[in-house]
Design an enzyme around this catalytic site. Structure first.
Site, PDB file in Angstrom:
ATOM      1  N   LYS A  36     -52.227  61.218 -69.160  1.00  0.00           N
ATOM      2  CA  LYS A  36     -52.786  60.294 -68.169  1.00  0.00           C
ATOM      3  C   LYS A  36     -53.494  59.137 -68.866  1.00  0.00           C
ATOM      4  O   LYS A  36     -53.269  57.972 -68.537  1.00  0.00           O
ATOM      5  CB  LYS A  36     -53.755  61.064 -67.271  1.00  0.00           C
ATOM      6  CG  LYS A  36     -53.989  60.421 -65.941  1.00  0.00           C
ATOM      7  CD  LYS A  36     -54.921  61.269 -65.073  1.00  0.00           C
ATOM      8  CE  LYS A  36     -54.196  62.450 -64.462  1.00  0.00           C
ATOM      9  NZ  LYS A  36     -55.134  63.416 -63.856  1.00  0.00           N
ATOM     10  N   ARG A  47     -61.347  62.496 -64.394  1.00  0.00           N
ATOM     11  CA  ARG A  47     -60.017  63.093 -64.288  1.00  0.00           C
ATOM     12  C   ARG A  47     -59.653  63.797 -65.580  1.00  0.00           C
ATOM     13  O   ARG A  47     -59.836  63.256 -66.656  1.00  0.00           O
ATOM     14  CB  ARG A  47     -58.979  61.997 -64.010  1.00  0.00           C
ATOM     15  CG  ARG A  47     -59.444  60.940 -63.061  1.00  0.00           C
ATOM     16  CD  ARG A  47     -58.532  59.713 -63.029  1.00  0.00           C
ATOM     17  NE  ARG A  47     -57.212  59.991 -62.489  1.00  0.00           N
ATOM     18  CZ  ARG A  47     -56.247  59.075 -62.417  1.00  0.00           C
ATOM     19  NH1 ARG A  47     -56.450  57.848 -62.883  1.00  0.00           N
ATOM     20  NH2 ARG A  47     -55.081  59.398 -61.909  1.00  0.00           N
ATOM     21  N   GLY A 107     -53.950  73.698 -62.943  1.00  0.00           N
ATOM     22  CA  GLY A 107     -54.858  74.684 -63.525  1.00  0.00           C
ATOM     23  C   GLY A 107     -56.049  74.001 -64.152  1.00  0.00           C
ATOM     24  O   GLY A 107     -57.123  74.574 -64.285  1.00  0.00           O
ATOM     25  N   MET A 161     -59.098  71.140 -64.236  1.00  0.00           N
ATOM     26  CA  MET A 161     -60.046  70.754 -63.201  1.00  0.00           C
ATOM     27  C   MET A 161     -59.475  69.651 -62.320  1.00  0.00           C
ATOM     28  O   MET A 161     -58.858  68.721 -62.797  1.00  0.00           O
ATOM     29  CB  MET A 161     -61.334  70.253 -63.849  1.00  0.00           C
ATOM     30  CG  MET A 161     -62.442  70.059 -62.825  1.00  0.00           C
ATOM     31  SD  MET A 161     -63.777  69.025 -63.426  1.00  0.00           S
ATOM     32  CE  MET A 161     -63.148  67.397 -63.051  1.00  0.00           C
ATOM     33  N   ARG A 200     -46.211  58.317 -65.080  1.00  0.00           N
ATOM     34  CA  ARG A 200     -45.703  59.248 -66.082  1.00  0.00           C
ATOM     35  C   ARG A 200     -44.213  59.435 -65.834  1.00  0.00           C
ATOM     36  O   ARG A 200     -43.724  59.131 -64.742  1.00  0.00           O
ATOM     37  CB  ARG A 200     -46.419  60.594 -65.992  1.00  0.00           C
ATOM     38  CG  ARG A 200     -46.222  61.264 -64.653  1.00  0.00           C
ATOM     39  CD  ARG A 200     -46.947  62.596 -64.605  1.00  0.00           C
ATOM     40  NE  ARG A 200     -46.945  63.087 -63.232  1.00  0.00           N
ATOM     41  CZ  ARG A 200     -47.849  63.922 -62.731  1.00  0.00           C
ATOM     42  NH1 ARG A 200     -48.837  64.345 -63.480  1.00  0.00           N
ATOM     43  NH2 ARG A 200     -47.775  64.338 -61.500  1.00  0.00           N
ATOM     44  N   HIS A 213     -48.271  70.303 -53.931  1.00  0.00           N
ATOM     45  CA  HIS A 213     -48.300  71.219 -55.062  1.00  0.00           C
ATOM     46  C   HIS A 213     -47.081  72.130 -55.074  1.00  0.00           C
ATOM     47  O   HIS A 213     -46.388  72.270 -56.079  1.00  0.00           O
ATOM     48  CB  HIS A 213     -49.589  72.049 -54.986  1.00  0.00           C
ATOM     49  CG  HIS A 213     -49.724  73.048 -56.092  1.00  0.00           C
ATOM     50  ND1 HIS A 213     -49.341  74.364 -55.943  1.00  0.00           N
ATOM     51  CD2 HIS A 213     -50.154  72.917 -57.365  1.00  0.00           C
ATOM     52  CE1 HIS A 213     -49.557  75.002 -57.080  1.00  0.00           C
ATOM     53  NE2 HIS A 213     -50.053  74.147 -57.956  1.00  0.00           N
ATOM     54  N   SER A 268     -22.621  88.997 -87.074  1.00  0.00           N
ATOM     55  CA  SER A 268     -23.186  88.511 -85.832  1.00  0.00           C
ATOM     56  C   SER A 268     -24.600  89.081 -85.768  1.00  0.00           C
ATOM     57  O   SER A 268     -24.780  90.302 -85.830  1.00  0.00           O
ATOM     58  CB  SER A 268     -22.345  88.996 -84.657  1.00  0.00           C
ATOM     59  OG  SER A 268     -22.939  88.567 -83.455  1.00  0.00           O
ATOM     60  N   CYS A 312     -25.788  86.945 -81.280  1.00  0.00           N
ATOM     61  CA  CYS A 312     -25.298  87.415 -79.977  1.00  0.00           C
ATOM     62  C   CYS A 312     -26.378  88.109 -79.156  1.00  0.00           C
ATOM     63  O   CYS A 312     -26.095  88.719 -78.144  1.00  0.00           O
ATOM     64  CB  CYS A 312     -24.109  88.345 -80.164  1.00  0.00           C
ATOM     65  SG  CYS A 312     -24.511  89.852 -81.044  1.00  0.00           S
ATOM     66  N   TYR A 368     -22.018  79.751 -84.785  1.00  0.00           N
ATOM     67  CA  TYR A 368     -21.955  79.776 -83.329  1.00  0.00           C
ATOM     68  C   TYR A 368     -23.102  80.581 -82.746  1.00  0.00           C
ATOM     69  O   TYR A 368     -23.746  81.376 -83.439  1.00  0.00           O
ATOM     70  CB  TYR A 368     -20.614  80.340 -82.837  1.00  0.00           C
ATOM     71  CG  TYR A 368     -20.437  81.827 -83.092  1.00  0.00           C
ATOM     72  CD1 TYR A 368     -20.884  82.765 -82.154  1.00  0.00           C
ATOM     73  CD2 TYR A 368     -19.833  82.288 -84.250  1.00  0.00           C
ATOM     74  CE1 TYR A 368     -20.739  84.122 -82.384  1.00  0.00           C
ATOM     75  CE2 TYR A 368     -19.680  83.644 -84.490  1.00  0.00           C
ATOM     76  CZ  TYR A 368     -20.137  84.559 -83.556  1.00  0.00           C
ATOM     77  OH  TYR A 368     -20.009  85.901 -83.780  1.00  0.00           O
TER      78      TYR A 368
HETATM   79  P1  ADP Z   1     -53.819  64.751 -60.693  1.00  0.00           P
HETATM   80  O1  ADP Z   1     -53.613  64.916 -62.124  1.00  0.00           O
HETATM   81  O2  ADP Z   1     -54.009  66.007 -59.951  1.00  0.00           O
HETATM   82  O3  ADP Z   1     -52.800  63.835 -60.090  1.00  0.00           O
HETATM   83  P2  ADP Z   1     -55.595  62.520 -60.667  1.00  0.00           P
HETATM   84  O4  ADP Z   1     -56.630  62.389 -61.680  1.00  0.00           O
HETATM   85  O5  ADP Z   1     -54.402  61.680 -60.842  1.00  0.00           O
HETATM   86  O6  ADP Z   1     -55.217  64.023 -60.529  1.00  0.00           O
HETATM   87  O7  ADP Z   1     -56.307  62.168 -59.319  1.00  0.00           O
HETATM   88  C1  ADP Z   1     -56.182  62.748 -58.088  1.00  0.00           C
HETATM   89  C2  ADP Z   1     -56.146  61.658 -57.021  1.00  0.00           C
HETATM   90  O8  ADP Z   1     -57.268  60.817 -57.111  1.00  0.00           O
HETATM   91  C3  ADP Z   1     -54.946  60.769 -57.177  1.00  0.00           C
HETATM   92  O9  ADP Z   1     -54.434  60.503 -55.902  1.00  0.00           O
HETATM   93  C4  ADP Z   1     -55.478  59.542 -57.802  1.00  0.00           C
HETATM   94  O10 ADP Z   1     -54.709  58.444 -57.495  1.00  0.00           O
HETATM   95  C5  ADP Z   1     -56.886  59.482 -57.215  1.00  0.00           C
HETATM   96  N1  ADP Z   1     -57.792  58.757 -58.105  1.00  0.00           N
HETATM   97  C6  ADP Z   1     -58.104  59.098 -59.359  1.00  0.00           C
HETATM   98  N2  ADP Z   1     -58.928  58.206 -59.920  1.00  0.00           N
HETATM   99  C7  ADP Z   1     -59.163  57.269 -58.972  1.00  0.00           C
HETATM  100  C8  ADP Z   1     -59.929  56.058 -58.944  1.00  0.00           C
HETATM  101  N3  ADP Z   1     -60.603  55.636 -60.018  1.00  0.00           N
HETATM  102  N4  ADP Z   1     -59.924  55.355 -57.813  1.00  0.00           N
HETATM  103  C9  ADP Z   1     -59.235  55.775 -56.737  1.00  0.00           C
HETATM  104  N5  ADP Z   1     -58.503  56.889 -56.689  1.00  0.00           N
HETATM  105  C10 ADP Z   1     -58.446  57.631 -57.811  1.00  0.00           C
HETATM  106 MG    MG Z   2     -52.418  62.115 -60.530  1.00  0.00          MG
END
Ligand code: ADP
Ligand code: MG
Ligand code: MG
Length: 897
Positions: free
Chosen positions: A31, A101, A110, A112, A357, A473, A782, A849, A869
């Protein structure tokens, strides 16, 4: 221990530039690295900074203490964000708010959950209200913050807050959150704060600095929580990688009707179709889109129409912003040369990019996108081959519903992950796992899923949710795992006690069978028949490219003509392992086999073997015919003989009766054959040493069949006869002499010769260590890595189930060594065997094998030691072909520097 602090611990981004780049994923997490890259591309990214993964590693190495100097670096970076935004963290008149984030190298459920709106407190909330001119928005943001922070950082359960809010709304007859006024939110906030204080014995933190460090601690802390550990274990992610933390200025998608938040894929992640695909919500924040609380709207007019929705698309609702967004999509896809998964927010008409990503995709989409990008001139053929995860091809081989089968449609949801599956309904992940361990096929039905459910999703044949969109999810995880999944089936009313669900007045109870079609979103009552898939043109093309680059051959482990046919259909270039014992179990011959085993002397055995001969010859004829001159390796009888004998009292009686023998007689023979440790007992070539007549019969069946089919088809058959479980050259010699003698006899009788080879399985450590000696007699090796793994570890595959999981849980082993080759230990023996074999016989043919022959990581290892192989189960042949090609390409790349 302390360990020196990493040199630079915080990387800033924003204001049109960044200190990081997308190539720095190891340090900044996916990220963070991509936020930096987007900032450098000049895209509108809210400013922020990334605390590196090295800090996480240092934190754990140092007893959960941060390296020295971190606070100062964070302070400096935060100052820069304040400068760019013109706001101040904690300033009641002009507060800067941030999100915190997590972000590991690979996206990791998993970890936070993101905390939004951090920096709000009783004072700054008033500032935010003034700044935005919208009190309701400010208090709504504050209550969201308390809710999120309390849940993910302080550990006060989410439902505490839901209940407060529900009660508050019920008391006032409010249905929607939109009925809530600023005053209402203020009242709710007061209750939230009380709830936190009574749960924790201290008030909700008001100090923004305390909030910030609390959240940072929580991200690093979550790296070692159980959910993350499970995910890492299932996905082979090492704990040493660590996570990064991203702190970023907030932008608000919940600032009224000209604000929105959304997620998008630049191409369709299910089909690969080249068309923007995504969802958004007006006046919403963060996870609202994926949480499935409100049903999101389509991004494009076309997909809105296809879905028959009346809610306007973004293209229609905000045409200008949509145009800008579409241009960003194009720019990002061109830049990364791959399909992107993007998060964005619109704050009062202004677009902000929050994440990009390389998007997760189904195997079908992966193939189409790779082939299309190549056709578009964006990537080369080699790159296209490298783009598709071999293991994901498995998905394409999943069944679909038989169009002629009866079906009883009970509901429809979103087609979240393709493939058809049926199973008995369960409502919890634990139950799914438990029943699956008993070998039952289950369908996990949930209102929605969360990272806590991963183990159950893994265990289930399919997943159904009542709530959530295509990017929920459940949908994302199911696609990644290749599980069939139907999401957002809103008509399902799931009983809270987990006993049943009702849909359109019908009841489906726990344990009832249902079937889902993850490609259409349909849910059926009962188990509907399924059919095997047909492979697309993209598959053929990519495989053709892969085959161009592949050095190793790919064979299949197959014994029946049907298996052989399937294997050839998937591109197998021969049979690497035909296990003859499977042929012994057929109903029409098992009693002859038993007669042979129970015989008191050689004469009796030979009489029974004479009757088995035509059966065996017929088996081999069919196999050779099917394989049309491709090489076929046949292993002589391997398992201990008592496996063929009856066990229960009743069965023993029946067999004695059928063979016209005394029950006591049969029992005596059974106890003679009984072994304490059959895996290490009288089996493999040891049988041929004791009863050479069995090997002779099999050799005769092979030679006679080969000659007959060679004549019939005009393609000469070249059988490869494999002697199992050899540990010394002399053992092999003894059996080989018998085989050669039979060959001479059969050739004389037929007046015809053929070319054949005799080789051995290397499946005992002693064989690997003395491979140079054995290679004097063996024309091929083998590597039987299933048994080699058992014998190297001294670990019985049949018993490991009860304790091996603990080894994985405690990270004693990274992976189940029966699934992926233990390269360090077992692999070393394979490498030694290969090297020693070649010392004696430079052109000795080498293959593998075991189950590992279809495992991409193991295949890459085989490429490294130059095996000729790999051989795997028929359905894994395409995976092996692609994995072998990738291994060759990677080796080539390494050689070029
Ligand atoms: P995940 O990895 O679960 O996608 P994110 O960190 O991307 O978690 O964030 C979860 C949500 O919060 C996403 O929809 C993201 O766009 C939103 N978000 C994260 N940071 C900001 C920010 N600075 N301003 C507005 N929305 C945010
Ligand atoms: Mg995200
Ligand atoms: Mg999340």
């Amino acid at each position: 221990m302390s360990g020196a602090a990493p040199e630079k611990m915080v990387y800033a981004f924003g204001g049109g530039k960044a200190e990081g780049r997308s190539g720095m994923k190891n340090l900044l997490g996916g990220k963070g690295a991509n936020l930096a890259e987007m900032a450098n591309l000049g895209l509108p990214v809210p400013p922020g900074f990334t605390i590196t993964t090295e800090v996480c590693t240092a934190y754990y190495a140092n007893d959960r203490q941060y390296p020295e100097g971190l606070k100062e670096e964070v302070e400096k970076a935060l100052g820069e964000v304040e400068r760019i935004t013109g706001k101040k963290f904690g300033d009641p008149s002009n507060p800067l708010l941030v999100s915190v984030r997590s972000g590991a190298r690979a996206s990791m459920p998993g970890m936070m959950d993101t905390v939004l709106n951090l920096g709000l407190n009783d004072d700054t909330v008033a500032g935010l209200a003034k700044l935005s001119g919208d009190e309701r928005f400010a208090y709504d943001s504050y209550r969201r913050f308390i809710q999120m922070y309390s849940d993910v950082v302080l550990g006060v359960a989410h439902h505490t807050f839901e209940e407060i809010l529900d009660t508050y709304k019920d008391d006032r007859d409010y249905v929607l959150d939109t009925s809530m006024t600023a005053e209402d939110w203020q009242a709710v906030i007061a209750e939230y704060k009380e709830a936190v204080e009574s749960a924790l014995g201290k008030p909700f933190p008001q100090d923004p600095q305390e909030q910030l460090w609390g959240a940072i601690d929580a991200v690093f802390g979550s790296w070692m929580n159980e959910r993350s550990k499970t995910y890492r274990r299932l996905n082979n992610i090492p704990a040493e990688w660590g996570t990064a933390v991203n702190v970023q200025a907030m932008v608000f998608g919940n600032m009224g009707e000209t604000s929105a938040t959304g997620v998008a894929f630049t191409r369709n992640p299910s089909t690969g179709e080249k068309r923007v695909y995504g969802e958004f919500l007006i006046n919403a924040q963060g996870e609202d889109v994926v949480a499935g609380i409100r049903t999101p709207q389509s991004l494009t007019k076309q997909s809105r129409e296809e879905q028959g929705s009346d809610e306007p698309s973004l293209e229609e609702a905000m045409p200008e912003t949509y145009k800008e967004l579409a241009a960003v999509f194009q720019k990002l896809e061109d830049h990364y040369r791959d399909m992107q998964d993007i998060e964005f927010t619109i704050e009062q008409g202004k677009l902000y990019m929050l994440q990009t990503r390389n998007g997760k995709r189904t195997a079908k989409a992966a193939l189409k996108i790779a082939v299309d990008l190549c056709a578009e001139g964006k990537i080369s053929e080699d790159e296209a081959v490298m783009r598709v995860d071999p293991a994901a091809l498995d998905q394409l081989l999943h069944p679909s519903l038989d169009p002629n089968a009866e079906r009883d449609l009970i509901a429809k949801g979103l087609p979240a992950s393709p493939g058809a599956a049926s199973g008995e309904v369960v409502f919890t992940a634990d139950e799914a796992e438990r029943l699956a361990q008993e070998g039952r096929r289950v369908m996990l039905v949930r209102v929605e899923t969360s990272p806590e459910d991963i183990h159950g999703m893994h265990a289930a044949a399919g997943i159904v949710t009542a709530r959530g969109g295509m990017t929920s999810h459940a949908a994302v995880v199911a696609r990644g795992m290749g599980r069939a999944c139907v999401c957002g089936a809103g008509d399902l009313k799931i009983e809270k006690d987990g006993s049943k669900f009702t849909v359109h007045g019908r009841e489906v109870k726990k344990g009832d069978q249902i079937t889902i079609d993850g490609s259409t979103g349909e849910i059926f009552f009962g188990a509907v028949a399924t059919i095997e898939p047909e492979l697309s043109g993209d598959f053929g093309k990519l495989m053709e490219w892969a085959d161009k680059h592949r050095r190793m051959r790919v064979r299949a482990n197959a014994e029946t003509p049907l298996d052989a046919k399937t294997a050839r259909g998937f591109g197998a270039e021969g049979i690497g392992l035909c296990r003859t014992e499977h042929m012994f179990f057929d109903a029409d011959r098992i009693n002859v086999v038993r007669e042979m085993i129970l015989a008191d002397n050689e004469q009796g055995r030979r009489a029974a073997l004479d009757r088995l001969l035509p059966f065996q010859r017929g088996d081999f004829e069919q196999l050779f015919r099917e394989m049309k001159g491709l090489p076929v390796t046949i292993r002589l009888l391997d398992p201990p003989l008592h496996e063929f004998l009856p066990h229960g009292e009743k069965e023993i009686g029946e067999v004695a009766n059928a063979l016209g023998r005394d029950v006591k007689d049969v029992k005596d023979r059974l106890s003679q054959l009984h072994e304490q440790n059959p895996m290490l007992g009288h089996r493999g070539c040891r049988l041929a040493v004791s009863y050479p007549e069995i090997a002779e019969m099999q050799a005769r069946a092979i030679f006679e069949a080969a000659i007959a089919i060679g004549k019939e088809t005009g393609d000469p058959v070249q059988p490869e006869i494999m002697v199992p479980l050899v540990s010394t050259k002399k053992e092999l010699d003894l059996v080989k002499d018998r085989i050669d003698a039979v060959a001479q006899k059969v050739f004389a009788e037929a007046g015809e010769k053929l070319v054949y080879t005799v080789g051995t399985m290397i499946e005992l450590p002693r064989a690997a260590l003395t491979a140079d000696k054995i290679a004097h007699s063996a024309e091929f090796f083998s590597f039987g890595t299933n048994d080699l793994t058992q014998t190297t570890f001294g670990l019985s595959r049949d018993d490991a189930g009860s304790f091996l999981p603990n080894y994985l849980r405690h990270n004693i082993l990274d992976q189940d060594p029966f699934v992926s080759l233990d390269q360090e230990g077992v692999g070393q023996l394979v490498a030694i065997g290969a090297q020693k074999g070649r010392e004696t016989r430079s052109l000795i043919k080498l293959g593998i094998c075991g189950e590992h022959g279809g495992d991409p990581a193991s295949i890459s290892f085989c490429e490294g030691i130059g095996l000729d192989y790999v051989s795997c189960s028929p359905y894994r042949v395409p995976i092996a072909r692609l994995a072998a090609a990738q291994a060759s390409l990677a080796a080539k790349k390494r050689a070029e520097g």
